[in-house]
Design a protein around this motif. Structure first.
Motif, PDB file in Angstrom:
ATOM      1  N   GLY A  32       8.749  -3.172  -9.950  1.00 47.08           N
ATOM      2  CA  GLY A  32       7.666  -2.356 -10.511  1.00 47.08           C
ATOM      3  C   GLY A  32       6.608  -2.102  -9.467  1.00 47.08           C
ATOM      4  N   MET A  33       6.249  -3.158  -8.749  1.00 46.66           N
ATOM      5  CA  MET A  33       5.256  -3.013  -7.683  1.00 46.66           C
ATOM      6  C   MET A  33       5.787  -2.143  -6.550  1.00 46.66           C
ATOM      7  SD  MET A  33       4.676  -4.274  -4.370  1.00 46.66           S
ATOM      8  CE  MET A  33       5.295  -5.922  -4.136  1.00 46.66           C
ATOM      9  N   LEU A  34       7.047  -2.349  -6.180  1.00 47.12           N
ATOM     10  CA  LEU A  34       7.616  -1.613  -5.041  1.00 47.12           C
ATOM     11  C   LEU A  34       7.612  -0.105  -5.298  1.00 47.12           C
ATOM     12  CD1 LEU A  34       9.178  -1.501  -2.339  1.00 47.12           C
ATOM     13  CD2 LEU A  34      11.284  -1.786  -3.646  1.00 47.12           C
ATOM     14  N   VAL A  35       8.088   0.291  -6.478  1.00 49.06           N
ATOM     15  CA  VAL A  35       8.227   1.727  -6.768  1.00 49.06           C
ATOM     16  C   VAL A  35       6.887   2.352  -7.162  1.00 49.06           C
ATOM     17  CG1 VAL A  35       9.317   3.434  -8.277  1.00 49.06           C
ATOM     18  CG2 VAL A  35      10.662   1.515  -7.365  1.00 49.06           C
ATOM     19  N   SER A  36       6.235   1.752  -8.175  1.00 46.44           N
ATOM     20  CA  SER A  36       5.014   2.367  -8.701  1.00 46.44           C
ATOM     21  C   SER A  36       3.853   2.282  -7.722  1.00 46.44           C
ATOM     22  CB  SER A  36       4.603   1.690 -10.012  1.00 46.44           C
ATOM     23  OG  SER A  36       5.612   1.831 -10.962  1.00 46.44           O
ATOM     24  N   ALA A  37       3.693   1.131  -7.097  1.00 48.21           N
ATOM     25  CA  ALA A  37       2.519   0.926  -6.260  1.00 48.21           C
ATOM     26  C   ALA A  37       2.765   1.315  -4.802  1.00 48.21           C
ATOM     27  CB  ALA A  37       2.073  -0.532  -6.353  1.00 48.21           C
ATOM     28  N   VAL A  38       3.725   0.644  -4.167  1.00 50.89           N
ATOM     29  CA  VAL A  38       3.922   0.865  -2.720  1.00 50.89           C
ATOM     30  C   VAL A  38       4.354   2.301  -2.442  1.00 50.89           C
ATOM     31  CG1 VAL A  38       5.229   0.157  -0.691  1.00 50.89           C
ATOM     32  CG2 VAL A  38       4.467  -1.568  -2.325  1.00 50.89           C
ATOM     33  N   LEU A  39       5.442   2.738  -3.084  1.00 51.92           N
ATOM     34  CA  LEU A  39       5.931   4.097  -2.828  1.00 51.92           C
ATOM     35  C   LEU A  39       4.980   5.146  -3.397  1.00 51.92           C
ATOM     36  CD1 LEU A  39       9.775   3.658  -3.418  1.00 51.92           C
ATOM     37  CD2 LEU A  39       8.520   3.660  -1.270  1.00 51.92           C
ATOM     38  N   GLY A  40       4.383   4.842  -4.558  1.00 50.06           N
ATOM     39  CA  GLY A  40       3.449   5.787  -5.173  1.00 50.06           C
ATOM     40  C   GLY A  40       2.223   6.001  -4.297  1.00 50.06           C
ATOM     41  N   LEU A  41       1.638   4.909  -3.822  1.00 54.88           N
ATOM     42  CA  LEU A  41       0.453   5.029  -2.962  1.00 54.88           C
ATOM     43  C   LEU A  41       0.798   5.642  -1.608  1.00 54.88           C
ATOM     44  CD1 LEU A  41      -1.270   1.597  -3.702  1.00 54.88           C
ATOM     45  CD2 LEU A  41      -2.054   3.861  -4.436  1.00 54.88           C
ATOM     46  N   ALA A  42       2.066   5.498  -1.203  1.00 54.12           N
ATOM     47  CA  ALA A  42       2.490   6.087   0.073  1.00 54.12           C
ATOM     48  C   ALA A  42       2.730   7.593  -0.045  1.00 54.12           C
ATOM     49  CB  ALA A  42       3.755   5.394   0.570  1.00 54.12           C
ATOM     50  N   GLY A  43       2.537   8.122  -1.249  1.00 48.67           N
ATOM     51  CA  GLY A  43       2.661   9.568  -1.439  1.00 48.67           C
ATOM     52  C   GLY A  43       4.089  10.063  -1.571  1.00 48.67           C
ATOM     53  N   GLN A  44       5.009   9.165  -1.933  1.00 49.99           N
ATOM     54  CA  GLN A  44       6.409   9.552  -2.118  1.00 49.99           C
ATOM     55  C   GLN A  44       6.577  10.189  -3.510  1.00 49.99           C
ATOM     56  OE1 GLN A  44       8.837   9.180   0.370  1.00 49.99           O
ATOM     57  NE2 GLN A  44       7.002   8.716   1.553  1.00 49.99           N
TER      58      GLN A  44
ATOM     59  N   VAL B  13      10.858   3.787 -15.326  1.00 53.86           N
ATOM     60  CA  VAL B  13      12.049   2.935 -15.395  1.00 53.86           C
ATOM     61  C   VAL B  13      11.779   1.614 -14.681  1.00 53.86           C
ATOM     62  CG1 VAL B  13      14.461   2.704 -14.702  1.00 53.86           C
ATOM     63  CG2 VAL B  13      13.612   4.907 -15.471  1.00 53.86           C
ATOM     64  N   SER B  14      11.184   1.689 -13.504  1.00 55.92           N
ATOM     65  CA  SER B  14      10.936   0.470 -12.726  1.00 55.92           C
ATOM     66  C   SER B  14       9.926  -0.428 -13.428  1.00 55.92           C
ATOM     67  CB  SER B  14      10.460   0.830 -11.318  1.00 55.92           C
ATOM     68  OG  SER B  14       9.233   1.510 -11.370  1.00 55.92           O
ATOM     69  N   GLU B  15       8.920   0.166 -14.073  1.00 49.83           N
ATOM     70  CA  GLU B  15       7.930  -0.649 -14.782  1.00 49.83           C
ATOM     71  C   GLU B  15       8.554  -1.339 -15.994  1.00 49.83           C
ATOM     72  OE1 GLU B  15       5.043  -1.692 -14.132  1.00 49.83           O
ATOM     73  OE2 GLU B  15       4.843  -0.577 -12.274  1.00 49.83           O
ATOM     74  N   ILE B  16       9.446  -0.644 -16.689  1.00 43.12           N
ATOM     75  CA  ILE B  16      10.118  -1.245 -17.856  1.00 43.12           C
ATOM     76  C   ILE B  16      10.994  -2.415 -17.415  1.00 43.12           C
ATOM     77  CG2 ILE B  16      11.944  -0.796 -19.553  1.00 43.12           C
ATOM     78  CD1 ILE B  16      10.682   1.969 -20.007  1.00 43.12           C
ATOM     79  N   ILE B  17      11.733  -2.227 -16.325  1.00 46.54           N
ATOM     80  CA  ILE B  17      12.572  -3.323 -15.813  1.00 46.54           C
ATOM     81  C   ILE B  17      11.690  -4.502 -15.398  1.00 46.54           C
ATOM     82  CG2 ILE B  17      14.090  -3.997 -13.909  1.00 46.54           C
ATOM     83  CD1 ILE B  17      15.247  -1.161 -13.992  1.00 46.54           C
TER      84      ILE B  17
ATOM     85  N   ILE C 153      -0.294  -5.026  -5.950  1.00 49.41           N
ATOM     86  CA  ILE C 153       0.476  -5.350  -4.730  1.00 49.41           C
ATOM     87  C   ILE C 153       0.278  -6.809  -4.302  1.00 49.41           C
ATOM     88  CG2 ILE C 153       0.759  -4.830  -2.279  1.00 49.41           C
ATOM     89  CD1 ILE C 153       0.272  -1.902  -2.938  1.00 49.41           C
ATOM     90  N   PRO C 154      -0.974  -7.264  -4.107  1.00 50.29           N
ATOM     91  CA  PRO C 154      -1.117  -8.684  -3.719  1.00 50.29           C
ATOM     92  C   PRO C 154      -0.667  -9.645  -4.814  1.00 50.29           C
ATOM     93  CG  PRO C 154      -3.267  -7.674  -4.124  1.00 50.29           C
ATOM     94  CD  PRO C 154      -2.274  -6.566  -4.121  1.00 50.29           C
ATOM     95  N   VAL C 155      -0.846  -9.247  -6.087  1.00 50.14           N
ATOM     96  CA  VAL C 155      -0.416 -10.142  -7.176  1.00 50.14           C
ATOM     97  C   VAL C 155       1.105 -10.288  -7.174  1.00 50.14           C
ATOM     98  CG1 VAL C 155      -0.335 -10.454  -9.687  1.00 50.14           C
ATOM     99  CG2 VAL C 155      -2.415  -9.590  -8.607  1.00 50.14           C
ATOM    100  N   ALA C 156       1.798  -9.151  -7.010  1.00 48.37           N
ATOM    101  CA  ALA C 156       3.263  -9.201  -6.988  1.00 48.37           C
ATOM    102  C   ALA C 156       3.769  -9.961  -5.765  1.00 48.37           C
ATOM    103  CB  ALA C 156       3.833  -7.781  -7.003  1.00 48.37           C
ATOM    104  N   MET C 157       3.117  -9.741  -4.636  1.00 47.18           N
ATOM    105  CA  MET C 157       3.508 -10.500  -3.441  1.00 47.18           C
ATOM    106  C   MET C 157       3.291 -11.991  -3.674  1.00 47.18           C
ATOM    107  SD  MET C 157       4.534  -8.286  -1.140  1.00 47.18           S
ATOM    108  CE  MET C 157       4.262  -8.819   0.533  1.00 47.18           C
TER     109      MET C 157
END
Length: 448
Positions: free
Chosen positions: A85-97, A106-110, A218-222
């Motif tokens: 959830g963090m990887l897709v929604s936060a990291v990739l989302g903030l990276a402008g992907q 889907v990633s948040e539900i998983i 991001i820091p919480v998930a890490m």
């Protein structure tokens, strides 16, 4: 409205979003049998756990030496999958992907499904679960288990918010569109949509809130998986006494979570005709992402084994011999070669990043990721600093009993049930975000 779309085209596109988003929420012939199957697994889980609860952990194969077995391996796996959830929604989302937009929900539900059950999985490993509350009442800050419970609880809370906030405009929309929904569902949407009417000010606040949560998570998930790794690495045990366990666990989590998202994407695309949202391009990009995180994980694997193998201290030598040539060699090489090496090689080629092929690889990778957690947990416990002697033969090895298998299967069933229910209640297509991307927000909000 977008300059490239006429008013009629915009309305048709919103119609399509609505129809495609609502389709998975309708009753389907496979839904009840699937839920019935999961319910049956849960019944077996309940019976097995009742036996464990009344007769104690002696009904499991865990003994003095292997005190962590299938349960803790499963706990680490569940926490790992939830990081997606963090990887897709936060990291990739903030990276402008922008390509990840249809995949974020889907990633948040998983993430929610697995992290909610992860907290319960660790309770199944407790001989006295009635004392669980003591963790909160009398927990010590020096104890890594207190850190773990704290970050898991925080991650559940932030993930829930990050799931619900982007749903607000869609729930307000579906409340108008889906006239035949049950009263409880309408009331739920009414509450969660928070009086949304789609003003520019509301959109501004929504974007700002999502961005803030994406940064915070991001820091919480890490932390959640780093702290899990510290449960191992803070001991002096051979195989766990290493400084790379934090990033090693996080990299492995990205691999498992990405594979899980690919599988669910394929199921949604195939069963609900969502090819326009989970396109070949999305599978190609997720395949590239899986290659990237797998290579990162392979790098940490090399660090994890090459350095102790070069020094070959006595204890490490025994442990590595068990993994490379001994009792766990078969499982170890299956995980390393079939679960990681070959998938990386095949996914380099575009042909293997097509939906069918990539999903097949993702299933292999996910199974490999689960088995990898067993490799991390069990062999180390079978190599204590002092020789295992003057104990029954069963203390020398570990093979999970049917009780452990049933309880572990129940945890999977519970996570899959949560994911299925969330997919059935809430729209998996982020309609307002797609409408915004097309420049037809006005048509979306005025839709009637």
């Amino acid at each position: 409205m977008s300059e490239s779309l006429s008013k009629e085209q915009a309305k048709k596109l919103v119609d399509k979003y609505a129809e495609d988003a609502i389709r998975p929420m309708k009753n389907h012939k496979g839904f009840l049998p699937w839920m019935g199957f999961l319910g049956l697994v849960m019944v077996v889980f309940g019976y097995a756990y009742y036996i464990q609860l009344t007769e104690g952990l002696g009904v499991t194969a865990m003994r003095d030496y292997v005190s962590w077995g299938l349960y803790i391996s499963n706990f680490v796996f569940f926490v790992a999958v939830s990081l997606v959830g963090m990887l897709v929604s936060a990291v990739l989302g903030l990276a402008g992907q922008k390509w990840v937009k249809p995949i974020t929900r889907v990633s948040e539900i998983i993430a929610l499904g697995f992290v909610m059950v992860a907290g319960l999985v660790i309770i199944t490993d407790m001989g006295r679960p009635d004392r669980f509350l003591n963790l909160f009442l009398h927990g010590r800050l020096q104890s890594p288990i207190v850190w773990d419970v704290t970050v898991i609880t925080t991650y559940v809370a932030i993930s829930t918010l990050l799931f619900i906030l982007p749903l607000i405009p869609d729930l307000a929309f579906i409340k108008k569109k889906m006239k035949d929904m049950p009263v409880w569902q309408y009331q739920l949407y009414n509450i969660l949509s928070l009086g949304w009417i789609g003003t520019p000010e509301q959109y501004k606040i929504l974007h700002k809130s999502i961005r803030m949560l994406s940064i915070i998570i991001i820091p919480v998930a890490m932390a959640i998986h780093t702290v899990t790794s510290w449960l191992f690495a803070s001991t002096l045990r051979i195989g766990w006494d290493t400084t790379v366990f934090g990033p090693y666990f996080v990299a492995g989590a990205f691999v498992a979570g990405t594979a899980a998202v690919i599988i669910v994407m394929y199921i949604l695309r195939s069963n609900y005709k969502l090819q326009d949202y989970f396109t070949d391009h999305h599978f190609d990009m997720m395949g590239r992402l899986l290659v990237l995180v797998s290579l990162l994980y392979a790098y940490f694997n090399i660090n994890e084994f090459l350095v102790p193998a070069y020094k070959m201290k006595t204890g490490e030598a025994v442990h590595l011999h068990t993994l490379f040539q001994g009792a766990y060699a078969g499982l170890f090489w299956v995980v390393q070669i079939i679960g990681m090496g070959l998938p990386i090689f095949f996914m380099i080629f575009k042909h293997w990043r097509k939906p069918n092929n990539l999903t097949f690889i993702a299933v292999i990778v996910l199974i490999g990721a689960f088995l990898k957690r067993i490799i991390i947990v069990v062999p180390t416990l079978l190599h204590p600093h002092l020789p295992i002697q003057n104990v029954p033969d069963e203390f020398h090895k570990y093979m999970p009993t049917w009780i452990e298998v049933a309880v572990t299967a129940g945890a999977f069933a519970m996570a899959l049930m949560i994911i299925t229910i969330l997919l059935k209640i809430f729209p998996v297509i982020p309609m307002w975000e797609l409408a915004e991307e097309k420049g037809i927000t006005e048509e979306f909000e005025k839709y009637d």
